[in-house]
Design an enzyme around this catalytic site. Structure first.
Site, PDB file in Angstrom:
ATOM      1  CG  PHE B 189      -1.929   1.182   1.112  1.00 18.18           C
ATOM      2  CD1 PHE B 189      -3.166   0.990   0.515  1.00 18.18           C
ATOM      3  CD2 PHE B 189      -1.600   2.464   1.553  1.00 18.18           C
ATOM      4  CE1 PHE B 189      -4.066   2.044   0.372  1.00 18.18           C
ATOM      5  CE2 PHE B 189      -2.486   3.520   1.410  1.00 18.18           C
ATOM      6  CZ  PHE B 189      -3.717   3.312   0.827  1.00 18.18           C
ATOM      7  CG  ASP B 295       5.464   3.899   1.901  1.00 14.67           C
ATOM      8  OD1 ASP B 295       5.338   4.412   3.028  1.00 14.67           O
ATOM      9  OD2 ASP B 295       4.520   3.802   1.092  1.00 14.67           O
ATOM     10  CE  LYS B 326      -1.106   5.577   7.535  1.00 17.30           C
ATOM     11  NZ  LYS B 326      -2.483   5.529   7.958  1.00 17.30           N
ATOM     12  CB  THR B 351       0.670  26.502  -4.892  1.00 17.65           C
ATOM     13  OG1 THR B 351       0.136  26.564  -6.205  1.00 17.65           O
ATOM     14  CG2 THR B 351       0.343  27.814  -4.176  1.00 17.65           C
TER      15      THR B 351
END
Lengths: 471, 471
Positions: B189, B295, B326, B351
């Protein structure tokens, strides 16, 4: 509100530039330090947000610029706005910051109020909202909603996924991961992630070296200015582009599930689309069952004189999805049709499902715009500013080409003859106390806050006149 | 810190469940109201974050749950942590909220300090950071960095883009938009946007109906537990998966530019990878010039007993990019090689270039973990909890299959015989006062905050024993 004093009694009366170069020495030193840990090459200067106020941004060398760029068009109400400071100090804000919830699974008792406050400002025909974290994110979440809706139209909203779909999607292949496209327009900017990046077509530097989806780009109308002198040509241009849109939808190698458009292409050069064009896209998208997405990331939240720019076109029936970010400081999409809520939970989902701290700020920004009737002010000041720019255009026609944005508040732009002259103009404007941004390769875009007034316009026009005369 | 009292003197001494169903009547009412404007179907209950404290989450019916899910593993220090409340009330925070800067162009004078504070907690071998907004965003920004680096290795870092590249990229075609792949692992994931979604392989529901990149998925090792009884089998499994990784890199239809892996696949079932496996991936990625991305979105920031889980493997040379989100409440990637700063500015840009308000919180979280030595506490409490779970496993072997996470702090999981039994266990655990999450289809994952103590473990084990006995 009749004068900025009520808002910003301590705002400088005019710009102050103390250094002979920008960035000044202290900014340059801090940029070099920052660059050791964070890519700081795009930095114009290091800002002192403690000292910045209202329409003035102050840097660490003590230069105070009148700000017509406003954080790439993302400050709605000016620096250190008292209404936002108040919102930032509420117990709800402290909780949102400290106890960041997974708002899908464990929504806060505060969330309903926050969402409803944002929905007060939704464009006509939209009554639900889903929250993302940036403009690009908002657009990609809208794409997801569009793809799910498009496939639900084909298979039936309540039809379950087939075994083949469930298996193939895990291999990133059809039918579970179907080859569907989003149609966008040349010169568009919809973000820099991979799917949003595939719909962005403004500059190669945004996209080079990244794999992309094979999605089509239609022509966005290129009008001749002033509009009232070229009605026939511009109408033909609209029809030419509309025909191309329909041709691409009918012939593209994969089905076109959605169309995304900015009512004014902002990053791509402040290219405007007529009300006629935006309405006709509704007709085409309905005819071909394509989801119609309006990207209001830069145009939304008041700067064009309406809360949402596409409201000028009064598109009927309303478009399917409207995305926002920037001046709302929060990002996401509005929608109306309940079918844009996917048929099962957890299809449009992630850990945070938005940022409640920023949503509180968004609600406060919207409320302030309504309470102070700032869209009316934007229209009034925009007209004032546009007339002054027309006077400059008469004097320097080659340096004010295609002046555009009349009737669109302070959302005004014009072109210089070359990228070099445009860049020089922006550089010298800073030295003359005005922070202004460009777009496309040779356009100047004005993006002041909604609290920008006639007195600020006068200061800007004076600095601009001086700068152009010295070019 | 020796006891939670020092942190949370007002924390409940035990859970309180006042309603016979969850959600209780007031939560159910508010969920239905919220659902009118925001998809609230995944909501378990409506939380009252004002009353939630420490390791207890309170809902609007007055139920107080011991929280071992902690906002899908994203609350590091417990609810209403005093150190974070202090950070949320600083002038820097107010400025970050009210004057949200475009940190690429107009960085704040506060930014350097904020970034350096985050970098204090960077994994070994990483000394720069780039900031995104969510875990998915962090991974996609890392993919962009990887693709640029990969192509720079091919064409030369300072070589300019060709005319053909500049033109083709605007059509979303090669060579400007090259067909490059990111290799990920089955059951992984990495987020739910389009590129991150193409590397996510845990459940069809995350991906159905979205077009995807045709990227490969290797097998992630499936170990037998307890590990010390199956060393040989598990070692063979490592080698089988490593051979598959190398085979895919060598034979995939498009070049594999990057590999992304979770040191423990969290959403996908708490599947662990051995230190040997993670090191061998370094060898393979170096051999084939593939960028190695770890990750740490769910595993990072202390819960495994190290600040970053992959530090257990002491991978040499260090991996290329490490992503986080997280528990840091802020998202982005760490990197070391200066070549991951693209050769030109504005290639990795947007931005906001991050969220300074959240970055301030991240810095405060990291500091608190170090100051209170919370990783040591997590290891101690994790061992304590694991032993209690082993005792339950002996008593109920079928309901505690593949108990895993020994030596990885409180990052513990086990499997139930079926999804139905798992879901029932989680539901009944709530009624017994414990909020616990699942992962994969039949696993229970424990994700308490880092301030979880032995006394909390005792309460949880008591509730769990009762629940399992009643299943």
């Amino acid at each position: 509100m009749t004068s900025a004093e009520s808002y910003y009694p301590d705002e400088p009366v005019k710009p102050v530039v103390k250094t002979s170069t920008i960035p000044g020495p202290e900014s340059a030193k801090q940029i070099a330090q920052l660059d050791q840990v964070f890519d700081a090459r795009p930095a114009y200067f290091i800002a002192d947000y403690e000292k910045s106020i209202g329409n003035y941004i102050v840097d660490v060398d003590g230069n105070a610029y009148l700000d017509l760029y406003a954080q790439i068009a993302s400050i709605a109400l000016g620096y250190n706005n008292p209404a936002l400071i108040k919102a930032a100090q509420t117990p709800e804000m402290i909780r949102a910051l400290v106890d960041r919830p997974a708002s899908g699974n464990f929504p806060s008792a505060d969330l309903q109020k926050t969402i409803k406050q944002i929905l007060k400002f939704a464009p006509k025909g939209q009554d639900h909202v889903w929250s993302g974290l940036s403009g690009a994110d908002a657009n990609e979440l809208a794409f997801k909603a569009a793809f799910m809706y498009y496939r639900a139209n084909q298979r039936g909203y309540d039809t379950d996924f087939s075994t083949e779909e469930n298996q193939s999607v895990m291999e990133n292949t059809a039918p579970g991961a179907p080859p569907l496209a989003v149609l966008s327009f040349k010169r568009a900017f919809h973000g820099r992630l991979f799917a949003s990046g595939s719909t962005t077509v403004s500059k190669p530097i945004h996209k080079l070296d990244f794999p992309a989806f094979d999605w089509p780009h239609a022509d966005y109308p290129s009008y001749k200015y002033p509009l009232d002198q070229y009605e026939q040509e511009n109408s033909l241009e609209d029809d030419r582009c509309l025909a191309l849109v329909e041709h691409l939808i009918k012939t593209w190698k994969t089905p076109v599930a959605a169309l995304i458009i900015e009512p004014i292409q902002s990053e791509g050069g402040d290219n405007h689309a007529s009300n006629y064009f935006l309405q006709k896209l509704r007709d085409i998208t309905l005819k071909h069952k394509v989801v119609y997405i309006v990207d209001e990331v830069q145009t939304g939240v008041g700067a064009t004189g309406k809360f949402w720019c596409h409201e000028y076109a009064d598109i009927q029936p309303p478009v399917d999805l409207v995305t926002f970010s920037k001046k709302f400081q929060s990002a996401g999409y509005f929608f109306h049709d309940p079918k844009f809520v996917p048929n099962k939970p957890y299809r449009q989902f992630n850990t945070w499902c938005g940022e409640p701290a920023r949503m509180i700020i968004a609600g406060a920004i919207g409320q302030e715009i309504v309470d102070k009737d700032l869209t009316a002010q934007v229209l009034r000041v925009g007209d004032y500013l546009f007339q002054k720019l027309e006077a400059l255009q008469s004097k320097y026609p080659t340096r004010f080409q295609n002046l555009r944005g009349r009737g669109r508040g302070t959302f005004i732009a014009w072109d210089l003859p070359s990228p070099e002259e445009r860049d020089l103009l922006l550089k010298k404007l800073k030295l003359n106390g005005c922070n202004v941004g460009g777009c496309s390769t040779n356009a100047v875009r004005l993006r002041p806050t909604l609290t920008f007034e006639e007195k600020h316009a006068d200061i800007f026009i004076e600095a601009l006149s001086k700068t152009v005369a010295d070019l």
